[in-house]
Enzyme design. Sequence first.
Site, short mmCIF file in Angstrom:
data_model
loop_
_atom_site.label_atom_id
_atom_site.label_comp_id
_atom_site.label_asym_id
_atom_site.label_seq_id
_atom_site.Cartn_x
_atom_site.Cartn_y
_atom_site.Cartn_z
N ASP A 201 0.85 -0.39 -0.17
CA ASP A 201 0.54 -0.44 0.12
C ASP A 201 0.85 1.62 0.04
O ASP A 201 2.65 1.05 0.39
CB ASP A 201 -0.58 0.07 1.21
CG ASP A 201 -1.88 0.27 0.79
OD1 ASP A 201 -2.27 1.99 0.35
OD2 ASP A 201 -2.87 0.02 1.11
N HIS A 276 -2.99 3.29 -4.81
CA HIS A 276 -2.15 3.03 -3.18
C HIS A 276 -0.85 1.69 -3.24
O HIS A 276 -0.22 1.02 -3.18
CB HIS A 276 -2.81 2.03 -2.97
CG HIS A 276 -4.65 2.04 -2.56
ND1 HIS A 276 -4.52 2.93 -1.03
CD2 HIS A 276 -5.31 2.05 -2.68
CE1 HIS A 276 -5.69 3.03 -1.25
NE2 HIS A 276 -6.70 2.78 -2.13
N GLU A 344 -10.02 2.84 -5.69
CA GLU A 344 -9.64 4.24 -5.15
C GLU A 344 -8.38 4.50 -6.15
O GLU A 344 -7.69 5.09 -6.11
CB GLU A 344 -8.79 4.26 -3.76
CG GLU A 344 -10.06 3.90 -2.93
CD GLU A 344 -10.00 3.77 -1.27
OE1 GLU A 344 -11.00 4.10 -0.51
OE2 GLU A 344 -8.93 3.61 -0.80
#
Length: 773
Positions: A201, A276, A344
């Site tokens: 991440d 990420h 995302e």
Amino acid sequence: MRKYTLLLLLLLVLPLRAQETSDRHITQTRSILPCPMQLTSGSGSYLFTSRTTFAVENAEQANLVRSFSSLFTRSAGFTPKLVVNKKGDIRFITDASLKSEAYQLQVTPKSITVKAADVKGFFYALQSMRLLLPAAIEKNTVTKDIEWNIPSVQVTDEPRFGYRGLMLDVARFFLPKENVLRIIDCMAMLKINTLHFHLVDDNGWRLEIKKYPRLTEVGAWRVDRTDVPFHSRRNPQAGEPTPIGGFYTQEDIKEIVAYATQRQVEVIPEIEMPAHTNSSLAAYPQLACPVVDHFIGVLPGLGGKNANAIYCAGNDSVFTFLQDVIDEVVTLFPSRYIHLGGDEAQKTTWEKCPLCQARIQKEKLPNEEELQGYFMKRVAKYVADKGKEVMGWDELTNSSMPEDAIIFGWQGMGTAALKGAKLGHRFVMTPARIMYLIRYQGPQWFEPLTYFGNNTLKDVYDYEPIQKDWKPEYASLLMGVQASLWTEFCNKPEDVDYLLFPRLAALAEGAWTLPEKKNWTRFIQSVDNYNAHLAEKGIVYARSMYNIQHTVTPQSGGLNVELECIRPDVEIRYTLDGSEPTAASALYKQALIIRSALTMKSATFIAGKQMGQTLVLPIGWNKATAKTILGGRANEKVLTNGVRGSLKQTDFEWCNWEKSDSISFTIDLEKSEKLHTFAIGCITNYGMAIHKPSAIRVELSNDNTDFNTVGELKFTFEEIFREGTFIDNCTIDLGGKEARYVRVTAKGAGKCPENHVRPGQESRVFFDEIMID
């Protein structure tokens, strides 16, 4: 002679009755979790001793028994015997008519018979036996004076879902290998069969990749911002020390996978892309779009606009890099799956990047969203060529999806996964609203800080993935359910344990047990038994299920105080004089009406022992308390309920509005009063973009028609966007004027500035209590 005969009969009968009572107690206090499909209790119990002999059919079964027997070696000081294809007290019998993972278990005082079709079924039978043993079986030191027995039972069992998962995020917080192993063991005890291992991440790269050593030399380490909560942390600057982090060597991974395999747990690696990825971009910044002009570092927090730096979809070297990483991943993880993330991904850099725009033109893609579809499909094809199946988050459904990709429904209630199901894709449900274990697991006044929202033990337990409005074919595509633990707010391994346990038990029952077999009261007793095993392993589990949630509501000129606890077996005792509650204090039976300022204290009790923390509820009183807010909006009732909010803005004591640009409400004091001061509580939570409004105005009226302004507060930019989490009382002098109606108008501050941790996000206003004197 007759009295001697009666005495002899009593001496014979009393031990039998004592044994019956003891057997019943064992069955009640030791229970299998998750609840089996069928369970019948018998009489008596089977006692394990050094003479106990396991009789198995083959080496595979023998390995299972050796692992199980090691529990006795450590805790009881003896090791049951093991024979292959000979007679014994505990027999393993292969029954091909049973399904994979299913088992039958018959326990009598003289013997135990275990039937299963495969090694998984035999393993799960042993886990059921483990939970039926005294919890001291988990100890690492020999404990004497314990009868190592299990109650006589007959069990027929099989799982509801084939996929029963836990997602463990070790990127935000690096969890040492030893703690990962212990969690795997606790999962296996609950028959959870999948560890979704979130290794990558923005906040850290945790997997050693031999070909790219900087991934762990640089990408595994970040600056120390642990003095502030995750959501409020500032981005790193070039040259800052990076002491926080860690990674797993490839040997560590092999050990984790082997340990999990022995416990029938499949470890699925997740390698995030295209977003990420600040950890890998910090190590190899040439993989970002060339338009990125800021320092790329491993993020200690949310990252703001820095989190928009993602892999460049127009750079072929990115795909070479990812293929090289996948080459090493597939050799380390024998799982049939690889999770590629896909969530995302902000496309702002792709929109500006000449390489990405050239890719869009070359591939004839309509937009940047489909560019992500191209990106994911290209990597997914490489994974498929390696003989693996691709998994991804539900954002994959926003564009054309990789062939046969398995979708993880997470946003809201996870319904985006159904877009994939409509096209024939399999899916797993892990809805953030219920199955994200980062959320508060009990009354928030007692809980460590996180973002927002409650996912209690009962919330997780009550979750039913298959909804009535689903098309019939969707259920057949549902692989199972998963709880997901994100670790943004974890700073030590104990924090991870606290968030996982005992909610993991609720996930296990939902994944294994048929809905009609679920029973909350029975489950709670099983959780108590499981928690006892956890305690013997040295795990400090959350006791949130014993804490009290309060609700205070204006009602008929008073305050209606309701207290509740999710456990049905506790008593709530309370005091109204500020003293500590005891088992002799007043028993809460129904809501109370309070009509003056006081401090209420309450706690839960079982058999005279306090079980939860004491709820201290200070109730204040002023001219606005218990008065009506006109309009009847439910969220505004907390403004006059006499209770101040905590530093957690979602503790149900803070009032907020869908839009903060213009807020207005009117309090009816019920009669004209002489008014001197007005105050309203306002919370700032910088990391959540919760700030003061730009202005608050108070107006007075006697007829609710003609209002006169008596005061206004205006706040500077610096006052509004001050960093931290704190509460201010915003006060206005009312000058002794007389009025019945008080109208409050507030204007939001607009978007957060560019240097905010949430730049461009709408600033929100939260008020708690109106205080008028």
